[in-house]
Scaffold this motif. Sequence first.
Motif, short mmCIF file in Angstrom:
data_model
loop_
_atom_site.label_atom_id
_atom_site.label_comp_id
_atom_site.label_asym_id
_atom_site.label_seq_id
_atom_site.Cartn_x
_atom_site.Cartn_y
_atom_site.Cartn_z
N LEU A 193 -6.96 19.77 -53.96
CA LEU A 193 -6.74 20.30 -52.63
C LEU A 193 -6.03 21.65 -52.70
CD1 LEU A 193 -6.74 20.06 -49.54
CD2 LEU A 193 -4.60 18.77 -49.71
N ALA A 194 -5.02 21.74 -53.56
CA ALA A 194 -4.31 23.01 -53.71
C ALA A 194 -5.23 24.12 -54.18
CB ALA A 194 -3.13 22.84 -54.67
N LYS A 195 -6.07 23.81 -55.16
CA LYS A 195 -7.01 24.81 -55.65
C LYS A 195 -8.06 25.16 -54.61
CE LYS A 195 -6.55 23.83 -60.59
NZ LYS A 195 -6.18 25.21 -60.96
N SER A 196 -8.52 24.18 -53.84
CA SER A 196 -9.52 24.44 -52.80
C SER A 196 -8.96 25.35 -51.71
CB SER A 196 -9.99 23.12 -52.19
OG SER A 196 -10.61 22.30 -53.16
N LEU A 197 -7.70 25.13 -51.33
CA LEU A 197 -7.07 25.99 -50.32
C LEU A 197 -6.96 27.43 -50.83
CD1 LEU A 197 -4.24 23.64 -48.99
CD2 LEU A 197 -6.37 24.26 -47.84
N ASP A 198 -6.60 27.57 -52.09
CA ASP A 198 -6.48 28.91 -52.66
C ASP A 198 -7.84 29.59 -52.73
OD1 ASP A 198 -4.96 31.00 -54.28
OD2 ASP A 198 -6.52 30.42 -55.69
N GLN A 199 -8.86 28.85 -53.16
CA GLN A 199 -10.20 29.43 -53.23
C GLN A 199 -10.72 29.78 -51.85
OE1 GLN A 199 -11.76 30.36 -55.79
NE2 GLN A 199 -13.70 30.95 -54.84
N ARG A 200 -10.43 28.95 -50.85
CA ARG A 200 -10.86 29.23 -49.48
C ARG A 200 -10.27 30.54 -48.99
NH1 ARG A 200 -8.67 28.62 -44.43
NH2 ARG A 200 -10.14 28.12 -42.73
N ALA A 201 -8.98 30.75 -49.22
CA ALA A 201 -8.32 31.98 -48.77
C ALA A 201 -8.92 33.20 -49.46
CB ALA A 201 -6.82 31.89 -49.05
N ARG A 202 -9.17 33.10 -50.77
CA ARG A 202 -9.73 34.23 -51.51
C ARG A 202 -11.15 34.56 -51.02
NH1 ARG A 202 -6.97 35.37 -56.33
NH2 ARG A 202 -5.30 33.87 -56.83
N THR A 203 -11.92 33.53 -50.72
CA THR A 203 -13.29 33.75 -50.27
C THR A 203 -13.32 34.39 -48.89
OG1 THR A 203 -13.95 31.78 -51.52
CG2 THR A 203 -15.52 32.65 -49.93
N ILE A 204 -12.47 33.93 -47.98
CA ILE A 204 -12.41 34.53 -46.64
C ILE A 204 -12.03 36.00 -46.73
CG2 ILE A 204 -11.16 34.50 -44.45
CD1 ILE A 204 -10.94 31.49 -44.69
N LEU A 205 -11.04 36.31 -47.56
CA LEU A 205 -10.60 37.70 -47.71
C LEU A 205 -11.72 38.56 -48.28
CD1 LEU A 205 -8.31 39.74 -47.48
CD2 LEU A 205 -7.58 39.07 -49.77
N LYS A 206 -12.44 38.03 -49.26
CA LYS A 206 -13.52 38.81 -49.89
C LYS A 206 -14.64 39.09 -48.89
CE LYS A 206 -14.53 37.79 -54.11
NZ LYS A 206 -15.09 37.12 -55.33
N VAL A 207 -15.04 38.08 -48.13
CA VAL A 207 -16.11 38.27 -47.14
C VAL A 207 -15.66 39.21 -46.03
CG1 VAL A 207 -17.52 37.09 -45.41
CG2 VAL A 207 -17.18 36.04 -47.65
N SER A 208 -14.45 39.06 -45.53
CA SER A 208 -13.95 39.90 -44.46
C SER A 208 -13.85 41.36 -44.90
CB SER A 208 -12.57 39.40 -44.00
OG SER A 208 -12.64 38.08 -43.55
#
Length: 510
Positions: free
Chosen positions: A357-372
Amino acid sequence: MAISTKLEMRQSQSLVMTPQLMQAIKLLQMSNLDLVSYVEAELERNPLLEKSEGEGTSEPVSDQPSDSSDTPASGGEEPGSVDWMQNDLETGSEAIASRMDTDLGNVFPDEPGVPASPDPALLKTGDSYKNATSSSASEDYNLEAFVAEETSLVASLEEQMHLTLSSEADKLIAGHLINSLDENGYLYLDLDEVADQLGVDIARLEAVLAILQTFEPAGVFARNLGECLKLQLIDKNRFDPAMEALIGNIELLAKRDFSALKKVCGVDEEDLVEMIAEIRALDPKPGSVFGSSLVQPVVPDVFVRPANDGTWAVELNSDTLPKVLVNQTYYAKVIKTARNETEKEYLVESLQTANWLAKSLDQRARTILKVSTEIVRQQDGFLTYGIEHLRPLNLKTVAEAIGMHESTVSRVTSNKFMSTPRGIFELKYFFSSAISATVGGDAHSAEAVRHKIRQMIEAEDPKAILSDDTIVKVLKDDGIDIARRTVAKYREAMKIGSSVQRRREKNARL
């Protein structure tokens, strides 16, 4: 040909949809509010998870395996053990990213997609996989989902908007106005400020507002009580000169100065009584018919601000990112006191779930930032000059630029909002269709072409009305490759008549 049996060895690759991977994908498309609720539920369910609220005894999750002294003695690489779990997590965010970048389809219980394959490690730990899948299925099954939801004023107006407006830019303007209504359906905004904020002409903003004022319930989008009553009378086809005079002097009606009203309206006492009865039958608060509902504010996931070097600074909204810690110390303490294999399996699975879960939250944040960041780079013209400068953009363009799959970009842009100097927009609003150029060059945004057609028609000479064929020729001379039927479709969508109708109307004005 003889039929016989034989043994063959084949090597193939397949994507195993483990429950953890499904969780990571599900987190990716959650809104910030849904994500907070999900994390809160996990904090209650998992004893090894803690909120990250300053210094404490908890340790943040690491990509490195934990010390062997904190793990129970286990037989080598036995599936389900801590050693196996840490070896699996060594791949970290890269493993999740590589799996997410594959076209996973829809993998959720209510959508058709790739069936989830059991995790081999969980299969060897008894009924743990069965319990995990059955519990997740029961959580997704919610009886409240079968209860009819009460339609809100905003939802009703948005539905009418999508049926009436075809231009994406007009929908953006309309969406901003719809979300600015109060609970009674009134619009208390300075249109000049809104036009400047959105980067559109005041005439276009007023044209969109005029269309919105024809929506149901009659009277919405009024700026004052008089305009609200006027819109309802127009809807009933009862707005004649006498009614117009009565609405224009509504303060006399409040004072019950009937003598002055008869003079102003030019009617006798009997007609005035009927007119007042009609006014009293109107609804001064048209939006209240939908009842009071909980208004959920839109919280942006990403902030976009002008940078000192003339570019745009993109940063995540840290308030919408729940932070969790994995308490390795507590795990090392309780695993030693486990009384049987069932308790050990529960603790191992809890630690594995917490780390994932901790890794998924971190990956989610990085992906949103990259797409934005890529969306901001592509739509720099919109942020600088306004809606009319939206570039044609699709999921494939963004996915190729950042090295991800279209399905990942699609999930990231769902239910995510970006705060810009021109307002708060959903990430999906920045994607629009394209019209190709005649001789090479960049494609043109469909909205930009619509705006150009509108400008050409508004500036045409009444003695030389432009036909659709003439508009096509002019646009092709400007490097826009467009068909005549497309011009006709855009013109009709903008409520602009044919060349014959426009000629009659403009000649009548002369």
